[in-house]
Design a protein around this motif. Structure first.
Motif, PDB file in Angstrom:
ATOM      1  N   GLY A 192      -2.412   3.740  -4.074  1.00 20.87           N
ATOM      2  CA  GLY A 192      -1.723   2.679  -3.336  1.00 20.87           C
ATOM      3  C   GLY A 192      -0.364   2.365  -3.929  1.00 20.87           C
ATOM      4  N   VAL A 193      -0.303   2.334  -5.276  1.00 17.05           N
ATOM      5  CA  VAL A 193       0.955   1.996  -5.941  1.00 17.05           C
ATOM      6  C   VAL A 193       2.009   3.067  -5.675  1.00 17.05           C
ATOM      7  CG1 VAL A 193       2.046   1.578  -8.166  1.00 17.05           C
ATOM      8  CG2 VAL A 193      -0.229   0.688  -7.730  1.00 17.05           C
ATOM      9  N   VAL A 194       1.612   4.331  -5.737  1.00 18.31           N
ATOM     10  CA  VAL A 194       2.557   5.417  -5.490  1.00 18.31           C
ATOM     11  C   VAL A 194       3.093   5.324  -4.069  1.00 18.31           C
ATOM     12  CG1 VAL A 194       2.779   7.915  -5.223  1.00 18.31           C
ATOM     13  CG2 VAL A 194       1.571   6.990  -7.183  1.00 18.31           C
ATOM     14  N   LYS A 195       2.206   5.009  -3.123  1.00 15.80           N
ATOM     15  CA  LYS A 195       2.632   4.915  -1.733  1.00 15.80           C
ATOM     16  C   LYS A 195       3.695   3.834  -1.570  1.00 15.80           C
ATOM     17  CE  LYS A 195       0.922   5.203   2.874  1.00 15.80           C
ATOM     18  NZ  LYS A 195      -0.134   5.249   3.816  1.00 15.80           N
ATOM     19  N   GLU A 196       3.529   2.762  -2.358  1.00 11.49           N
ATOM     20  CA  GLU A 196       4.449   1.639  -2.246  1.00 11.49           C
ATOM     21  C   GLU A 196       5.797   1.929  -2.920  1.00 11.49           C
ATOM     22  OE1 GLU A 196       4.099  -2.737  -4.001  1.00 11.49           O
ATOM     23  OE2 GLU A 196       2.293  -2.035  -2.977  1.00 11.49           O
TER      24      GLU A 196
END
Lengths: 309, 214
Positions: A192-196
């Motif tokens: 999720g963090v990478v996507k953000e």
């Protein structure tokens, strides 16, 4: 030669994990620490607090566990420094594993707990259907998750870190991940963090951390994103990979319990406070994460200081 | 249900990848199975031994293990495929063992006289197989082939754990964000069910046209 044999070991380990993962999970339950195998751990357990009758009586869940005589913990057996099974003793070792034992002792008077191996996909479900009493598995508190389960803690503040192969200095900030192939674990917060932070990164998900490391080594990805403790643990084991940058994002770990069980949450939070005050939290950190992460033992996070806890 | 609608693009890509995996692996597996089963019924002993060994090895070792061996062990001997190719390869090799066994039972159901007649007409072994025996064999085992194909479709879910962005992986990814496993996985389950139903429908159409009633 040494390198080749380390890779072979990794493959063998992975095959073993895949084949015997289920069985290992099943037999790891309730094994006591081997006497004399780890004196420091034993003396730490001896000093660990035990709940009073009144404290137990305040939480029906804790009473039920006491009556059962065993604490069921959802955890991992393959996360170095957090919760990893020691092949010679069969015991899980690491920061999370130690906390699990301390919690079992707090409720039962003895560190009797059964580890049920879980994966990020099924943690909420296992808590909801009471397969486990609590999940202690670098379980990041997020608002979405807090709608499904309750979190005691936070007991540790982590962050995401990036690992790359040694000698590949082109990734130093999360934004550098854009356009790169990024390895993440299935169902981890890292995804999720990478996507953000790097929407143009191409994510490749593998089930386990050892698989991510192997894929990184074989060039299937440019970087591997995961919580700092996990990356720190793997870089300790594997001299081909390095920590590429500092942490980003704040990732508070909580102890997952059934949603809305306020009395048990209070009970677990009370225990966390006690082990922090007694210096046991600090000792558990020093013996696990502290062996790899540079610097002093951090201040334990204030309980309830995070949205969702 | 909202979760499924909110993440429709993710699920769509996942379903597409699942279909691609299934179709390509089906084609690969059938090709391998035809070769293996031809070896199995051939008069040459080493070829028969190879076919038996192939079926035993691939039926008795789990697919996940093959997948991990192909992805992580082959690069050790400097053979590098991309992940999707690895998945197709593993699924093809694995399913081929099952297709080969189904085809063998089909070949056994073709009357001996057929092959004898073909030989009497002067056809060689390969011609006999490809023009006389296999066409009849295939038509009599459509149903088992359909079941194995549905199995193959379900097996594609295993590749989710090794970096293939198929339907189960999409469900995992959406679940990380939403932490709402029930609608996510039930939705994925329904899509798998529909795809399996599609395979059954195609088979029953084919059966009506092709099956030989004896």
């Amino acid at each position: 030669m040494a390198k080749a044999s380390s890779t072979r070991r990794r493959i063998a380990l992975m095959c073993a994990v895949v084949t015997f993962g289920a069985t290992a999970g099943a037999c790891s339950g309730g094994t006591e620490a081997v006497p004399g195998a780890n004196n420091a751990a034993q003396s730490m357990l001896d000093r660990a607090p035990v709940a009073t009758e009144a404290e137990l009586a305040a939480s029906p869940t804790a009473m039920a566990i006491k009556q059962r005589g065993e604490l069921f913990i959802g955890a991992s057996l393959e996360t170095p420094l957090m919760s990893q099974q020691n092949p010679t003793t069969g015991e899980a070792e690491g920061f999370d594993a130690t906390l699990g034992k301390l919690l079992a002792k707090y409720i039962l008077g003895e560190p009797k707990r059964k580890i049920i191996t879980t994966t990020p996909q099924i943690r909420e479900a296992l808590i909801q259907n009471s397969t486990v009493d609590a999940v202690i598995q670098n379980y990041s508190i997020t608002p979405k998750r807090a709608e499904k389960v309750s979190f005691a803690g936070p007991y540790f503040i982590s962050g995401q870190a990036v690992a790359t192969l040694k000698g590949k200095p082109d990734i130093s900030r999360p934004e550098d991940l854009n356009g790169k192939k990024v390895l993440v674990a299935t169902g981890s917060t890292g995804a999720g963090v990478v996507k953000e932070l790097a929407p143009q990164a191409q994510q490749i998900a593998f089930n386990t951390d050892p698989e991510c490391v192997q894929a990184l080594e074989q060039g299937r990805g440019d970087a591997w994103v995961k919580d700092l403790p996990v990356i720190a643990g793997e870089t300790k084991l594997n001299d081909k990979i390095q920590l590429a940058s500092g942490t980003f994002g704040s990732d508070p770990y909580g102890i997952g319990i059934k949603h809305g069980d306020e009395s048990f949450k209070k009970f677990v939070n009370g225990w966390l406070k006690k082990i922090q005050d007694a210096g046991l939290w600090q000792q558990a950190y020093q013996e696990s994460l502290g062996t790899v992460i540079p610097g002093e033992v951090p201040q334990p996070p204030a309980i309830g200081s995070v949205a969702g806890s | 249900m909202n979760v499924l609608l909110d993440y429709l693009p993710e699920f769509g890509r996942g379903v597409l990848t699942t279909i691609e995996l299934t179709v390509l692996s089906f084609a690969g597996a059938m090709l391998i199975a035809l070769v293996v089963v031809s070896c199995r019924v051939s008069p040459v002993k080493p070829l028969r031994a190879f076919a038996i060994a192939y079926v035993e090895v691939f039926q008795n070792i789990p697919l996940l293990l093959w997948l991990i061996l192909i992805i992580f062990a082959l690069p050790e001997i400097a053979i590098n495929f991309d992940l999707f190719a690895c998945a197709v390869l593993a699924l093809s090799l694995y399913s081929a063992a099952y297709y080969a066994e189904a085809l063998r039972s089909g070949i056994n159901s073709v009357a001996k006289g057929q092959a004898e007649a073909a030989r009497a007409l002067g056809l060689g072994f390969l011609r006999t197989q490809t023009s006389v025996v296999l066409p009849q064999a295939l038509r009599s085992v459509l149903q088992p082939l359909c079941n194995i194909t549905i199995g193959l479709l379900m097996n594609t879910a295993i590749t989710a754990g090794t970096g293939i962005p198929e339907l189960t992986a999409a469900a995992n990814a959406v679940n990380v964000i939403t932490s709402d496993p029930l609608p996510v996985y039930i939705g994925a389950g329904i899509v798998y069910g529909l795809l399996a139903l599609l395979i059954s429908l195609v088979t029953s159409r084919l059966e009506k046209k092709l099956v030989i009633h004896r």
